[in-house]
Design a protein around this motif. Structure first.
Motif, mmCIF file in Angstrom:
data_model
loop_
_atom_site.group_PDB
_atom_site.id
_atom_site.type_symbol
_atom_site.label_atom_id
_atom_site.label_comp_id
_atom_site.label_asym_id
_atom_site.label_seq_id
_atom_site.Cartn_x
_atom_site.Cartn_y
_atom_site.Cartn_z
ATOM 1 N N ARG A 1 17.879 15.707 18.423
ATOM 2 C CA ARG A 1 16.427 15.954 18.391
ATOM 3 C C ARG A 1 15.847 16.008 19.809
ATOM 4 N N LEU A 2 16.435 15.239 20.741
ATOM 5 C CA LEU A 2 16.002 15.328 22.140
ATOM 6 C C LEU A 2 16.386 16.689 22.734
ATOM 7 N N SER A 3 17.559 17.205 22.348
ATOM 8 C CA SER A 3 17.972 18.537 22.803
ATOM 9 C C SER A 3 16.998 19.600 22.299
ATOM 10 N N ILE A 4 16.557 19.430 21.051
ATOM 11 C CA ILE A 4 15.589 20.372 20.464
ATOM 12 C C ILE A 4 14.245 20.256 21.194
ATOM 13 N N ALA A 5 13.831 19.021 21.489
ATOM 14 C CA ALA A 5 12.568 18.809 22.226
ATOM 15 C C ALA A 5 12.629 19.488 23.598
ATOM 16 N N ARG A 6 13.781 19.443 24.225
ATOM 17 C CA ARG A 6 13.957 20.097 25.528
ATOM 18 C C ARG A 6 13.730 21.602 25.398
ATOM 19 N N ALA A 7 14.281 22.192 24.332
ATOM 20 C CA ALA A 7 14.106 23.634 24.091
ATOM 21 C C ALA A 7 12.656 23.954 23.729
ATOM 22 N N VAL A 8 12.008 23.060 22.957
ATOM 23 C CA VAL A 8 10.603 23.257 22.566
ATOM 24 C C VAL A 8 9.707 23.274 23.795
ATOM 25 N N LEU A 9 9.928 22.319 24.711
ATOM 26 C CA LEU A 9 9.106 22.219 25.918
ATOM 27 C C LEU A 9 9.251 23.469 26.789
ATOM 28 N N LYS A 10 10.464 24.005 26.844
ATOM 29 C CA LYS A 10 10.684 25.230 27.632
ATOM 30 C C LYS A 10 9.877 26.388 27.048
ATOM 31 N N ASN A 11 9.722 26.372 25.716
ATOM 32 C CA ASN A 11 8.901 27.355 24.997
ATOM 33 C C ASN A 11 9.330 28.803 25.253
ATOM 34 N N PRO A 12 10.614 29.110 25.028
ATOM 35 C CA PRO A 12 11.090 30.479 25.269
ATOM 36 C C PRO A 12 10.824 31.368 24.058
ATOM 37 N N PRO A 13 10.737 32.687 24.244
ATOM 38 C CA PRO A 13 10.514 33.571 23.093
ATOM 39 C C PRO A 13 11.752 33.753 22.212
ATOM 40 N N ILE A 14 12.948 33.518 22.786
ATOM 41 C CA ILE A 14 14.199 33.683 22.025
ATOM 42 C C ILE A 14 14.894 32.329 21.955
ATOM 43 N N MET A 15 15.273 31.913 20.743
ATOM 44 C CA MET A 15 15.946 30.627 20.571
ATOM 45 C C MET A 15 17.347 30.856 20.014
ATOM 46 N N ILE A 16 18.348 30.229 20.657
ATOM 47 C CA ILE A 16 19.734 30.328 20.185
ATOM 48 C C ILE A 16 20.167 28.938 19.738
ATOM 49 N N LEU A 17 20.521 28.815 18.467
ATOM 50 C CA LEU A 17 20.963 27.538 17.902
ATOM 51 C C LEU A 17 22.439 27.665 17.542
ATOM 52 N N ASP A 18 23.296 27.034 18.329
ATOM 53 C CA ASP A 18 24.744 27.162 18.144
ATOM 54 C C ASP A 18 25.272 25.951 17.385
ATOM 55 N N GLU A 19 25.329 26.109 16.023
ATOM 56 C CA GLU A 19 25.812 25.043 15.143
ATOM 57 C C GLU A 19 25.116 23.716 15.461
ATOM 58 N N ALA A 20 23.783 23.772 15.515
ATOM 59 C CA ALA A 20 22.987 22.631 15.987
ATOM 60 C C ALA A 20 23.026 21.431 15.051
ATOM 61 N N THR A 21 23.444 21.613 13.792
ATOM 62 C CA THR A 21 23.446 20.473 12.858
ATOM 63 C C THR A 21 24.844 20.125 12.346
ATOM 64 N N SER A 22 25.877 20.852 12.804
ATOM 65 C CA SER A 22 27.204 20.685 12.193
ATOM 66 C C SER A 22 27.823 19.318 12.460
ATOM 67 N N ALA A 23 27.385 18.645 13.552
ATOM 68 C CA ALA A 23 28.002 17.354 13.906
ATOM 69 C C ALA A 23 27.229 16.167 13.330
ATOM 70 N N LEU A 24 26.225 16.421 12.468
ATOM 71 C CA LEU A 24 25.338 15.338 12.020
ATOM 72 C C LEU A 24 25.630 14.929 10.588
ATOM 73 N N ASP A 25 25.263 13.677 10.277
ATOM 74 C CA ASP A 25 25.345 13.222 8.890
ATOM 75 C C ASP A 25 24.159 13.810 8.112
ATOM 76 N N THR A 26 24.175 13.650 6.790
ATOM 77 C CA THR A 26 23.188 14.314 5.923
ATOM 78 C C THR A 26 21.764 13.878 6.246
ATOM 79 N N GLU A 27 21.548 12.564 6.466
ATOM 80 C CA GLU A 27 20.199 12.069 6.732
ATOM 81 C C GLU A 27 19.677 12.617 8.068
ATOM 82 N N SER A 28 20.536 12.541 9.106
ATOM 83 C CA SER A 28 20.142 13.064 10.425
ATOM 84 C C SER A 28 19.883 14.562 10.339
ATOM 85 N N GLU A 29 20.693 15.247 9.535
ATOM 86 C CA GLU A 29 20.548 16.706 9.402
ATOM 87 C C GLU A 29 19.167 17.068 8.858
ATOM 88 N N LYS A 30 18.667 16.263 7.919
ATOM 89 C CA LYS A 30 17.343 16.558 7.346
ATOM 90 C C LYS A 30 16.263 16.465 8.420
#
Length: 609
Positions: free
Chosen positions: A514-543
């Protein structure tokens, strides 16, 4: 010397210190020679052997300079002794010798004082250049090199260049000048004796040089071995959970110990060869002096062609050659070792960076229409990953890439950001080939959230503000809220000023992501690339993370590389990949209805769940 020439540009900013060092080294060499020459008149006064001369000599030209010098000295000693007595003359001689030795040592200190700024400046600039180069080099470079080896080059090898290789600066000024001035003084006293001495010097020099022949090769091996055990340390600390979890401590311990044992043997061999240089050169020097004593003694006692005081001064000068000769032989071995280090440093500094901005590249700050991937091929070394791949992504679309591991999904992200360049075909944004866009402005258009949340040993604020270094606390808190992360950050002891530890290890996997996502949000770019951003998380964290991703993707163009298909059902277009090619394309509902590869993947994941 070719390596030394390549290091010369690092010397230019400090040339003032180099000139001052040379100036004081010249004075040091001069006073060093004079300090021994001045012993001759003192011995003559001490044993009352001075030739009496009461007539003041007249200078008649350079050809008679030796006679003029001797007559002037004998005239001074004769007149001073006659006027004030032998004790007074001896006192003047002693004061003169002390003054010369004082000036010699003062010049030596000043020469070393100025070279310190030169050597430490080069060390700093070379380290900075190495680090800058490691940041600039493409990712492909690090797939071939061990990280520990690169660390070894920046720390150990650069230091070796500074301590050993730059000894050449002393080697080519201070010691040779001392020898040259001493030889002139020796020739002044006796040409015959000096010619006799120099028959033996090349022989002793050759014997000493044999010791250092293998030094450079062994030094290269030692520096490579240092890189190996540094890599082992770096990998072990990074993967300590796996090491401990698999009870593999003994295995890694033996790998490390084998490497340090090899380094131990190489270091001993190098050290022993280097240590042999000084005693060997001293022994050869003493051998020459012993022969000199025999030959010179005959000139004093039998031939009567040399007086005793001059012979004592001559012997002192001959011994004065030994110290710089030892220093040169020791430094020459240092240069061999430093040369091996310089090669490893220059290998990185001269490494060609293939992924750079073109001259007059386009500065692009907005994304207006589409991303067009056209007929691209790509291979990592020999393995082809993408074959004739084409894709168009319109502004505002969410495009998902799915497929089995190795199908080429993540490669698309690496090519869009120009971490790698396509082998064939082209990728363009708004009709401009990304190779024609300035690299920084291209990456400025994109935000990247990877499977591994890469965080640094710093505060939450420092980690999030990477994309916008001047961000205010309020902007960071807003980004954290969008990333669904502020709820846990506000409860931390120092809030956004809390240090998160090495790689963020004080936080859970979901919190790090979520901190990695916040970093991308703050940058505020027009194009977002999410490379398997949830594959390493458990079900609760994934939600939590999925909500954060959906917040972030609003009103943006998003490319989602997904392993968990539940996360991409709302995508505008889903691209199904297999072995580097597109096998299906459509919305979630269309692909389910098609009952093809995508449907099988969904069924398999549902069954696994």
């Amino acid at each position: 010397m070719s390596n030394f020439k390549k290091i010369v540009p690092f010397i230019y900013p400090y040339k003032k210190y180099a000139f001052l060092n040379i100036f004081f080294n010249v004075l040091y060499a001069l006073f060093s020679t004079l300090s021994f020459v001045s012993l001759i008149p003192m011995v003559q006064v001490l044993f009352d052997q001075t030739k009496r001369n009461t007539i003041k000599p007249v200078y008649t030209g350079i050809s008679e300079i030796k006679k003029y010098g001797e007559d002037s000295l004998s005239y001074f000693i004769t007149t001073t002794t006659d006027t004030y007595g032998a004790g007074h003359t001896l006192g003047i001689m002693v004061a003169g010798i002390i003054s010369i030795f004082l000036l010699k040592n003062l010049c030596d200190y000043l020469a070393m004082f100025f070279i310190n700024f030169l050597r430490n400046g080069i060390l700093r600039d070379m380290r900075n250049a190495m680090y800058k180069k490691t940041l600039e080099l493409p990712l492909a470079f690090y797939s071939e090199k061990r990280k520990g080896d690169v660390i070894s080059r920046i720390s150990g090898d650069v230091n070796e260049v500074q301590t050993s290789f730059l000894a050449i600066l002393e080697l080519i000024v201070k010691e040779p000048l001392t020898i040259i001035f001493t030889i002139f003084a020796m020739l002044y006293i006796s040409v015959k004796l000096t010619v006799f001495v120099f028959v033996f010097i090349p022989i002793s020099g050759y014997l000493i040089s044999l010791i250092g022949k293998q030094l450079k090769k062994q030094s290269t091996k030692a520096q490579q071995e240092q890189g190996t055990f540094l890599s082992t340390i770096e990998e072990t600390i990074g993967g300590l959970k796996v090491v401990k979890g698999y009870n593999a401590e003994n295995y890694f311990n033996s790998v490390f110990q084998n490497s340090t044992d090899r380094f131990f043997k190489l270091s001993n061999s190098i050290g022993n060869r280097q240590n042999l240089a000084s005693p060997a050169s001293e022994f050869m020097g003493i051998l020459v002096i012993t022969i000199l004593l025999w030959f010179g003694g005959q000139m004093v006692l039998i031939d009567k062609t040399l007086d005793a005081a001059s012979f004592i001064g001559y012997m002192s000068l001959a011994y004065n050659i030994l110290t710089p000769a030892k220093a040169i032989s020791k430094a020459s071995y240092g240069v061999k070792r430093g040369n091996a280090a310089a090669e490893r440093v220059l290998e990185v500094l001269e490494q060609e960076n293939t992924i750079v901005s073109k001259e007059n590249a386009v500065e692009k700050t907005t994304f207006d229409d589409n991303i067009n991937v056209q007929n691209i091929n790509f291979k990592y070394e020999e393995e082809t990953v993408l074959k004739d791949f084409s894709l168009q992504i319109k502004k505002g679309q969410t495009v998902a890439l799915v497929g089995q591991s190795g199908s080429g999904k993540s490669t698309i992200a690496n090519l869009l950001t120009r971490f790698y360049d396509v082998t064939d075909g082209s990728i363009s944004i708004d009709g401009i080939n990304i190779k024609d866009i300035n690299l920084q402005s291209l990456r400025g258009l994109m935000g990247l959230v990877t499977q591994d949340s890469i965080l640094f040993n710093d505060t939450i604020k420092a980690n999030i503000s990477l994309g916008k270094l001047d961000a205010t606390d309020d902007e960071i808190i807003e980004a954290l809220k969008i990333a669904n992360a502020y709820e846990f950050v506000k409860d931390l002891p120092k809030g956004i000023y809390t240090n998160i530890g090495d790689s963020g290890n004080k936080l859970s996997g979901g919190q790090r992501q979520r901190l990695s996502i916040a970093r991308a949000v703050l940058k505020n770019p027009p194009i977002m690339i999410l490379d398997e951003a949830t594959s390493a998380l458990d079900t609760e964290s994934e939600k939590f993370v999925q909500v954060a991703l959906e917040n972030m993707m609003q009103n943006r163009t998003s490319i989602v590389i997904a392993h968990r298909l539940s996360t991409i059902q709302k995508a505008d277009v889903i691209i199904v990949m297999q072995k580097g090619k597109i096998v299906e394309k459509g919305t979630h509902e269309e692909l389910i209805a098609h009952n093809g590869t995508y449907n099988k993947l969904v069924t398999m994941q549902s069954f696994e769940s």
